[in-house]
Design a protein around this motif. Structure first.
Motif, PDB file in Angstrom:
ATOM      1  N   GLY A 270      -4.096  -4.382  -8.853  1.00 30.64           N
ATOM      2  CA  GLY A 270      -4.820  -3.223  -8.327  1.00 30.64           C
ATOM      3  C   GLY A 270      -4.029  -1.941  -8.579  1.00 30.64           C
ATOM      4  O   GLY A 270      -4.579  -0.916  -8.990  1.00 30.64           O
ATOM      5  N   CYS A 271      -2.718  -2.001  -8.360  1.00 32.82           N
ATOM      6  CA  CYS A 271      -1.881  -0.819  -8.581  1.00 32.82           C
ATOM      7  C   CYS A 271      -1.887  -0.430 -10.061  1.00 32.82           C
ATOM      8  O   CYS A 271      -1.913   0.751 -10.393  1.00 32.82           O
ATOM      9  N   GLU A 272      -1.879  -1.419 -10.946  1.00 31.16           N
ATOM     10  CA  GLU A 272      -1.898  -1.121 -12.397  1.00 31.16           C
ATOM     11  C   GLU A 272      -3.201  -0.426 -12.779  1.00 31.16           C
ATOM     12  O   GLU A 272      -3.212   0.472 -13.614  1.00 31.16           O
TER      13      GLU A 272
ATOM     14  N   ASP B  96       1.781  -0.395  -1.340  1.00 35.55           N
ATOM     15  CA  ASP B  96       2.304  -1.001  -0.107  1.00 35.55           C
ATOM     16  C   ASP B  96       3.173  -2.219  -0.391  1.00 35.55           C
ATOM     17  O   ASP B  96       4.173  -2.457   0.290  1.00 35.55           O
ATOM     18  N   CYS B  97       2.805  -3.006  -1.390  1.00 33.71           N
ATOM     19  CA  CYS B  97       3.592  -4.198  -1.711  1.00 33.71           C
ATOM     20  C   CYS B  97       4.997  -3.808  -2.127  1.00 33.71           C
ATOM     21  O   CYS B  97       5.980  -4.420  -1.715  1.00 33.71           O
ATOM     22  N   ALA B  98       5.092  -2.773  -2.957  1.00 30.03           N
ATOM     23  CA  ALA B  98       6.398  -2.344  -3.455  1.00 30.03           C
ATOM     24  C   ALA B  98       7.221  -1.707  -2.338  1.00 30.03           C
ATOM     25  O   ALA B  98       8.446  -1.757  -2.344  1.00 30.03           O
TER      26      ALA B  98
ATOM     27  N   GLY C 289       0.111   3.011  -0.141  1.00 30.08           N
ATOM     28  CA  GLY C 289      -1.307   2.931  -0.480  1.00 30.08           C
ATOM     29  C   GLY C 289      -1.586   1.563  -1.048  1.00 30.08           C
ATOM     30  O   GLY C 289      -0.701   0.962  -1.640  1.00 30.08           O
ATOM     31  N   CYS C 290      -2.792   1.089  -0.850  1.00 32.57           N
ATOM     32  CA  CYS C 290      -3.135  -0.232  -1.368  1.00 32.57           C
ATOM     33  C   CYS C 290      -4.480  -0.187  -2.070  1.00 32.57           C
ATOM     34  O   CYS C 290      -5.478  -0.480  -1.477  1.00 32.57           O
ATOM     35  N   PRO C 291      -4.477   0.151  -3.355  1.00 28.17           N
ATOM     36  CA  PRO C 291      -3.384   0.772  -4.088  1.00 28.17           C
ATOM     37  C   PRO C 291      -3.362   2.273  -3.827  1.00 28.17           C
ATOM     38  O   PRO C 291      -4.344   2.824  -3.359  1.00 28.17           O
TER      39      PRO C 291
END
Ligand code: SF4
Lengths: 186, 498
Positions: A66-68, A130-132, A160-162
């Motif tokens: 999602g972030c990508e 958020d994961c990072a 953010g997600c993402p």
């Protein structure tokens, strides 16, 4: 060339320029306190960065992709990164910024550290998503380190997600702003 | 006996809406033998829970599940009969510690030797020795064969994975993909959670297909509980799922052109896609529509402003498609790169039961919206081509893009009124959900305990059955065409790394 064909070419173009809006978004302004905090960090590290441009190497360290998607969207015509001096590069050896996503899976930790080792100093590490930031929803899993900060020193987090492309851009612009005073003082 | 007859002779379990049968070990053995001599049955998924393996098969126009107890940690392998089983068997061994007897590949898959204890989903995981083992790759022999290792960190903004090319001159003799770098322990995080909480992980299995996966999981939960979501929620799910298909197909189309040095379609598709994502945010409050599908319905209702935003964004897409198509079809240099490149034979697609544009570009007519079908889809048109090359995969996407525009228009014109989210009954059950993502069918299975908590689960991304075909597609092609092939597949890494 006679006037007529030129007019034919010029008029529609002028008209389009006058009556249609540009595709590219106006630039967002990053929160000044973030830029100030980053500048201070630069000072402490007494690192000097030259020029108002940044080469960015993206590293997916366990993202759901999602972030990508949003980083790719940031790379589109709409955001037109190059006007800010921001540019994605293929090799960490050419990079000033590592833009890292994902909760740093145990299976990606070594690749991330090796990428960091390949990146010349000075180098900003940005944890995006958020994961990072802290593992996000994957917090507590046996398979993750728990956030980029658990594997590497991090300079800036973009939650953010993402995170939206605008949020990502704000973060990157804050890095650029932070470099300005550092350079001016020299 | 046919595979179906063998399965149906097993003990029926209460799984909805597609039945599951518990087989004895000899019956499972008979099933593998029957699969070896007939081709019509597709293996769609293979997974496990402690002490038991499960398979999902598509046979005689039906989806059936079969289970086999894994006494002493072993079960008869399906991989000699169905090559698509290979990576599932490797994954089952890595996660649950169950071994496929006579399986054709015993190498680890998701387990890179870096978890603190393994197998992580077994009853008693054991500490793992250090250092992690070096990966083994299949050998290729021949004069002048050399290797090109690529990844896990790639040059572009894409997911990590390792590609090991064996190359003779410029020609790829073999590609072997090594994945697992994105393994986040998703299944372990879903276990023991209420369905609504576990749904957040289903929606993050593969972010680009968050709606389709979220929906498949919700569908499985709702089936398990014999619960029907409100009609308006179903219509809104379909609107979101089609928006997701539109933005992804635009993305893939643009990227394929870009890899053939045609930047304009890529730029234009990017602009259109951004419009769709902004409309999604306006309409549903999130650009990718993450967490908008929830078991029981959807979380965000559509307002007239949202409908207008979607209409405006899709209007632009519809307006631009003819020009983009003309560019795509009208430039010899572009067509030169895509036509005849990365061919996957229909027979291979059939053997692996690959879905999505990869399958449909090689003659496999399978679209979950049509078969098994689900509400609110009435009659989705399923474009199919036979060429199996990069071009065919792009053309399938373009056709689907146009079909999605039509579907969204029809859905928005006729939105049912009423509530969008209903409370789930508090009980247990077992269910299956299948939805068609832009990439192919998402197949989720879930078992809930009496308190409504997830007891066992397996979300299967369509990429499981497509990755092996990418390896086949590039064989005999030049290395320089790999990015093009890869983009025309666009398999998910996160989706299969779990
Ligand atoms: S922050 Fe969200 S979108 Fe980004 S990788 Fe994590 S789950 Fe995916």
């Amino acid at each position: 060339m006679s006037g007529r064909p030129l007019q034919k070419l010029l008029w529609p173009r002028l008209a389009r320029g006058l009556f249609s809006r540009p595709l590219t978004d106006a630039a967002p302004s990053p929160p000044p306190e973030i830029a100030a905090a980053l500048a201070e960090r630069l000072e402490q590290a007494s690192q000097r960065r030259l020029g108002r441009s940044l080469a960015i190497r993206q590293v997916d360290a366990g993202s759901c992709n999602g972030c990508e998607l949003e980083i790719n969207a940031l790379n589109s015509v709409i955001y037109d990164l190059e006007r800010f001096g921001l540019r994605f590069v293929a090799s960490p050896r050419h990079a000033d910024v590592l833009l890292v996503t994902g909760p740093v899976t145990r299976n990606m930790r070594e690749a991330l550290l090796r990428t960091r080792a390949c990146t010349p100093e000075p180098c900003w590490v940005v944890a995006a998503g958020d994961c990072a930031v802290d593992g996000g929803v994957f917090k507590g899993s046996y398979a993750i380190e728990g956030g980029v900060g658990d594997a590497l020193p991090v300079d800036l987090v973009i939650p953010g997600c993402p995170p939206t492309p605008t949020q990502l851009l704000e973060g990157l612009l804050a890095l650029l702003d932070a470099q300005q005073p550092a350079r001016a003082k020299k | 006996m046919t595979p179906l007859a063998i399965i149906e002779a097993g003990a029926p379990q209460d799984c909805r809406p597609h039945p599951r049968f518990l087989l004895t070990r000899p019956a499972w053995q008979a099933l593998t033998a029957a699969l070896a001599v007939e081709e019509a049955t597709d293996l769609l998924s293979l997974w496990a829970e402690p002490g038991m393996v499960h398979a999902a098969l598509w046979t005689a126009g039906r989806l059936v599940l079969a289970s086999c107890p894994a006494a002493e940690g072993r079960y008869p392998a399906l991989s000699p009969a169905r090559p698509g089983a290979v990576r599932f068997e490797r994954m089952i061994r890595d996660l649950w510690g169950l071994t496929a007897t006579d399986g054709i590949d015993a190498r680890p898959w998701l387990d890179h030797g870096r978890w603190p204890a393994a197998p992580p989903l077994a009853a008693r995981p054991a500490p793992v020795p250090y250092p992690p083992p070096q990966p083994e790759f299949l050998a290729v022999e021949g004069e002048g064969v050399h290797q090109i290792p690529v990844g896990p960190v790639h040059a572009g903004i894409i997911e990590p994975g390792h590609f090991r090319f064996h190359v003779q001159g410029e020609t790829v003799a073999r590609l072997e993909v090594r994945l697992g770098y994105l393994h986040k322990g998703t299944l372990s995080l879903m276990l023991g959670k209420p369905a609504r909480v576990a749904a957040r992980f289903a929606g993050r299995l593969s972010g680009d297909a968050t709606v389709a996966h979220g929906w498949a999981f919700a569908m499985a939960v709702e089936a398990a509980l014999s619960f029907t979501p409100p009609p308006r929620a179903l219509a809104l799910r379909a609107v979101m799922a089609e928006l997701e298909r539109v933005h992804n197909h635009l993305n893939d189309w643009g990227f394929v052109c870009n890899d053939a040095a045609f930047a304009y379609p890529h730029a234009r598709c990017g602009v259109l896609r951004e419009g769709v994502l902004r409309a999604a945010r306006e309409a549903f409050g999130h650009r990718l529509m993450m967490d908008r599908v929830a078991p029981g319905g959807v979380t965000d209702d559509l307002t007239p402003a949202g409908i207008a935003a979607i209409g405006a964004a899709l209007g632009k897409v519809a307006e631009d498609i003819p020009a983009l198509r003309a560019i795509y079809e009208g430039h010899a240099s572009l067509q030169d790169r895509v036509v005849g490149t990365g061919i996957v034979a229909p027979s291979l697609v059939a053997r692996f039961a690959a879905g999505g544009p990869v399958g449909r570009a090689s003659g496999r007519r399978f679209d979950a919206r049509a078969t098994p079908g689900y509400a609110p889809y009435a009659a989705a048109r399923v474009p199919v081509l036979a060429a199996g090359d990069v071009d065919a995969r792009v053309r399938i996407r373009i056709a689907e893009l146009e079909e999605s525009l039509r579907l969204i228009e029809a859905l928005l014109a006729d939105l049912p009124a009423g509530e969008i989210l209903a409370p789930l009954p508090q009980r247990g059950g077992e269910g299956v959900g299948v939805t068609e993502s832009f990439r192919g069918e998402c197949l989720h299975w879930v078992a809930l305990d009496d308190g409504g908590l997830v007891r066992a689960v397996f979300p299967r991304d369509p990429s499981w059955l497509q990755w092996p075909l990418l390896e086949a597609a590039i064989e005999g092609n030049i290395v320089a065409d790999f990015p093009l092939c890869n983009k025309s597949f666009n398999c998910s890494y996160s989706g299969v790394d779990l």
